[in-house]
Structure formats: C-alpha cells, structure tokens
Scaffold this active site. Structure first.
Site: not given
Ligand code: F6P
Length: 623
Positions: A402, A431, A536
């Site tokens: 950000e 793994h 938004k």
C-alpha cells in the site's frame, strides 16, 4: 455458497404479498463510550513555518540526486566460499542491544552500486529527518507522518502532540489493567471478568493487531482475542458463534481511523445485532479506536460506550501498530506493550544514522532496490522460520504494497511502482512453493527471518542423538538459503534471538523505516493510498445499482399476475443497459440468497432468465 445452477431452481409463480411497510435494514440503530481519562486539547494549526514535503520541496531535499536512475548492473553472484565469507562478515549488521542481525551478503549488490546510490540515500535520510521533525510528508493529504513519535514522544514536533501520545498510552495501560484485574467487569456478570476481545477493523486497523496477537499472546492470555476483519456474513457469524455465551464477557473493540469504513461499520452492526439478540447492552462492552469526531467516535460518544481511544490523523493505518490500534488489543492479551515500544524506539535510533552500512533500514532498502531494480521487477518472499511469525508476511504485504504500489511519483510522472510481498513460514513452505522458487521462474528474492531461540530454556530435548526439533528448523532454513543461492536466487536474513515484545517492536520499526527510505529512493509518496478509493467507489455504485434493480423488480412483482422480467427488461427499466452484466451478477447473488426468484431459464445462459421477487412491498422500500 449456492452454486449458480443451484440458484436457478426456484419455480415460478410462488410469491407472497406484503402490504405492511417494513423498516429498511439501513435504519438499524447505530450504537456507544466514555473517555473520562482522556482530554483532547485543540490541535494547533499548521503555520507557515511548517515544512511541506511537496514535490518541489522533496526535489530540493534531494537536489543532489544524479540525473539518471542507478541501475543494478547484475553479474553472476559470488560463489567462492572465501570471498562469500568475507562479504558476509564485512556487511553483517548487528544491533547489540536488540540482539538483531541483518545479513545482506546474499544480495549481489556491488560496491560501485552502493556508491552510486549514496546521494539518493543521503536525500532519503534528509527527507526522513524532515518527516520526523513534523514536515507534511504526505503532501496529497496535507498530513504529517508521525508514527516514529509514538514510541519516542519527546520527538513529537510540539508539546501538544507529545501530551496526546503520552496521555493515550497511559489511558490504554490503565484501561487494560482495570479490565485484566477485574476492576472493570462485564455488566451482566458483576462477579466475573472479561474473557474475550472481539476486534472489528480492517486493513491497518486489523493486520498489526492480528500479527502481534499471533506472535506474542501467551498460551493462556487474560483475554483471548478474535477478529472480524471483513464484511463476510458467514465469517462474522462464525466469530460470534465461537464466542457463544461468552459474548457476555467480551469487549468489542471497533477500530477505524476514518470511522467510516463500510466493512467495519457492517461488522459493528452485525455484532450489535448479536448483542441485542442475546439481551446484552452493547454500549457497556463497546470500545472505539478512531479519530476524534469521526462518525464512529460520535456514535460511541453519543451512545456512551465503555471507552474511546484516539487515533491521530498523523498516523497512517498501516503504521498504526504502536498507536492505540495495536497497543490496546495487545495489552488486553497481557503483552508487554512498553517493551514493544522500547524495541521500536531502539530500532528507530539505529535507523537514524546516515551511514548506509550501519543503518539496517537503509540496508534493507538497498537490497530491495538492487534485487527489484528499483521498479519492483522481483517479488519479496517473506519466510519466517517460526510459527508465531506466520502473519508477518501478511502484515508486511499491506505495509509495503500500500506504501510502494503507486501510479505516479512525487513529480507526477507515471511510474507504476510496487514491490510485491507474499509468504507464510518455513519450513512449511518448503513443502509448497519453494520448488518453484528454486527451479522455476526467477521473479523473487527471499527474506528469511531466523529466530535463534527454539524454545524457552529448560524445555529442549534431543529427538535423535545430538539433534533437536529446532535443529531441524535451523537446518531447513540454512539449507534453503544455500540451495536458493546456488541457483542465483538472492536472499536477506533477519535474525533475532527470540520472539519477544521487544524484538517484534524492533522488526515492525525496521520495516516501517525501510519502506519510508525505499519510497524516497524511488521518489514516491509512501503515505497515501489513492488507488484503494476506486474499488470503494465502484462498490458503492454496485450497491446503488442493486437498489434500482430491487425497485424495478418490486414494481413488476407487485403486479397481478406477477411480471417476471428478463435481464434486458430490468436493465432498460433501470436506465442502465450498459450495466447488464452487473445486473446479472446482482440478480444471481440475490437469487443465491433467496432474495430473488428465477421464474424461467438457466443462469448458465443469462439471456434466458426471467426473474421476480418472492415478496411485494407496496411502500417504495428500495427507492
Ligand atoms: O482504519 P480505517 O479508516 O477503517 O481504514 C482501514 C484501511 O482501509 C484503507 O484505507 C484502505 O482501504 C487502509 O489504508 C486502512 O488501513
């Protein structure tokens, strides 16, 4: 969740009519805090002596930058063991008091590159000094950037801010002590104690507290913490169900700097509903952490919540762990927050030197610049070899991405900067995806986080002669570091003695500063986030469109007989033919939740669908 084909199975024409007005869900009452212990003096106005780090000032600060961008001239990595050992020793950084080491020897930068970068570093240090003195380091938002003052209040640029920081810390400690000691009791159980914290917040208002809880909460904390960090109803239900009857002894901390983030507001409303259903008074258990006079602050004040703590406009969400945002949840879990602050403060001090090789944050920034060529060409994989540090990568993801992921630089040039962060923990990830790291696409560098102490003293044992479980973990880390390097995959290693409040505070401070310095190196504003607004805004538009869709469907569903509509008809009546795809998605979502019924057709071929509402509301509920 119902599959798209599943949602198309409802059959026409079942509907019921409701002729009574129903209250709109949006009219649900917002709830309450009292903060007797804190006073907020009026904020002093910025005067014309305040330095604003506008692009021009930033340029002035960095006037001696060379014209061209230093570019890493990459050769093959050093492989001679003797030369590599010398490089390791020459560049090893140690912070004695913190017991923290930084090994940058497996990043291949050359001495010439370091020299070439020197003017940029000096400019970055000057910018950082100005920032710490209270310059408007976030020019777009006209804000100071003061997270460094939180752990060293004497550095705050004026006595008002110093007092604010100290008062807040005192108030946090006092409140936490009173809750933990049982002086502040759950209202429905005057004999009992609060047992849980439910933290409601998102992004920077959740990630730091989550990371710190995972890293530092004792096995049996005085209050156990849970998080609601999304507007996922099932996730919220799960957290509330897990609390069960202990909702009555849960402190709900609602954290939002802006006080208006929709996900957090929704979490609050859902939790308040659960309180109402359980016959509990939310206000007596609610705590708000937010900016003074935000919507959340006003709600909490008016409703008389249990407590309110301030969030300062000069602290960004992603650097708020050392503010009340991180300190209150941590203190309630019995974490030594003063130690966390002390660790951060010591690290800040170390990061104030202007000698790059003695400055751990600058060294990290140097490595990032070299490895990703100053343009984010390689991803940063964070691999802590310690389960309790699992969430460090997620925390850093926001802090770094950000801050660094920006379209424009400080001069307004389109640069599309960034530095991708991901990772979980070792050796678990060996793994999973380490196969690709070693042999696949070479688009990353690794940061190993090593913790020397395996277990508390006196608890270790050898599970085979001469070897403990922790030796395996150590071996896995060293083995992976070597194996990657053998294939020219670069890495940094941060080593701490133990995972303690002090070392966690130091690591947070290290990365906060590295991000700030790196942002200066690449000439971007690390402290704003203009990009998140687009999503938004678009979400708001989707919800507005949904209301129009509902109004149109409601009108058609109130007809006799009911008039199921095609998607084209809905789009036309909404005056939004260009939004037909979104209308389809809205209807599919509503159908999956039994809020719309598919009369005909199949969701697999959207043009065939005819839709109606199972209920008809004569009042214009959705208008
Ligand atoms: O604390 P708030 O204001 O609710 O914001 C939460 C998060 O949302 C963001 O603004 C991004 O949407 C983050 O920067 C911030 O940490």
């Amino acid at each position: 969740m119902a599959s798209v084909s599943g949602i198309c199975s409802s059959s026409y024409p079942f509907k019921s009519k409701h002729f009574t007005a129903r209250s709109s869900p949006s009219s649900t009452i917002m709830p309450s805090f009292r903060i007797d212990s804190l006073t907020f003096p009026t904020r002093p106005k910025l005067d014309d002596r305040t330095l604003v780090l506008t692009p021009s000032v930033a340029r002035e600060v960095s006037a001696d930058l060379s014209k061209s961008d230093p570019s890493p001239k990459k050769k093959g990595l050093e492989k001679d063991p003797g030369a590599l050992w010398r490089r390791y020793v020459d560049w090893l950084y140690q912070h004695k008091e913190l017991g923290l080491f930084l090994d940058v020897s497996r990043i291949g930068f050359s001495e010439e590159f370091v020299e070439e970068m020197e003017p940029r570093f000096q400019a970055a240090f000057r910018a950082m000094q100005e920032l710490e003195k209270g310059a408007i380091a976030n020019p777009d938002e006209g804000r100071m950037v003061g997270h460094y003052w939180l752990r060293s209040s004497k550095l705050a640029p004026n006595p008002f801010l110093k007092l604010q920081i100290e008062n807040t810390l005192e108030a946090v400690c006092k409140f936490a002590e009173d809750v933990v000691s049982g002086k502040i009791k759950p209202p429905s159980s005057p004999e009992g104690r609060f047992t849980h914290v439910l933290s409601v917040g998102i992004g920077g208002s959740a990630l730091g507290p989550q990371f710190v809880a995972e890293a530092l909460a004792p096995d049996n904390p005085p209050l156990k913490i849970r998080f609601i960090d999304n507007t996922d109803p099932a996730g919220i239900d799960h957290q509330i169900a897990q609390l069960g009857p202990e909702l009555a002894s849960t402190i709900v901390i609602v954290i939002s700097k802006s006080g208006g983030t929709p996900e957090t507001r929704n979490g609050l409303l859902e939790v308040q509903k659960a309180f109402r259903e359980a016959g509990l008074d939310f206000a007596k258990q609610g705590v708000a952490i937010t900016q003074e006079n935000s919507l959340l602050d006003n709600t909490a004040r008016i409703e008389g919540w249990l407590a309110r703590f301030p969030m300062f406009d000069w602290v960004g969400g992603r650097t708020s762990e050392m503010s009340a945002v991180g300190l209150l949840p941590a203190a309630l879990q019995g974490i030594d927050i003063r130690e966390m602050l002390a660790g951060a403060s010591l690290m800040d001090e170390a990061n104030r030197t202007t000698v790059v090789r003695n400055n751990p944050a600058a060294l990290l920034a140097l490595c990032w610049y070299w490895a990703s060529e100053g343009v984010g060409s390689k991803d940063m994989v964070i691999l802590p070899y310690k389960d309790s540090l699992l969430l460090f990568s997620r925390y850093l993801q926001q802090l770094v991405m950000e801050s660094i992921g920006k379209e424009f630089d400080l001069d307004g040039n389109r640069v599309n900067q960034g530095l991708t962060v991901y990772g979980n923990k070792g050796s678990t990830d060996q793994h999973a995806y380490i196969q690709q790291l070693r042999e696949g696409v070479h688009n990353f560098f690794v940061t190993f986080i090593e913790v020397l102490r395996d277990r508390p003293p006196g608890h270790d044992w050898e599970l085979e002669p001469g070897v403990t479980c922790g030796d395996y973990l150590f071996g896995m880390l060293q083995g992976t570091r070597s194996a990657l390097y053998a294939k020219d995959r670069e890495s940094v290693t941060v080593t701490v003695q133990e995972v303690t409040a002090r070392s966690v505070g130091a690591m947070i401070a290290l990365y906060e500063r590295a991000v700030g310095i790196y942002a200066s190196l690449v000439n971007i504003n690390a402290y704003h986030q203009p990009g998140v607004e687009a999503g938004k805004k678009a979400a708001g538009e989707v919800l507005a469109l949904q209301k129009r869709v509902l109004a149109v469907l409601n009108e058609a569903s109130c007809k006799e007989p009911v008039e199921p509509l095609t998607l084209d008809e809905v789009a036309e009546r909404c005056h939004a033919p260009e939004d037909i795809e979104m209308i389809y998605k809205i209807i599919a979502h509503m159908a999956a939740n039994d809020r719309a019924l598919i009369a005909e057709g199949s969701c697999g071929s959207p043009r065939s669908i005819k839709v109606f509402l199972g209920e008809c509301y004569v009042d214009d509920l959705y208008a």
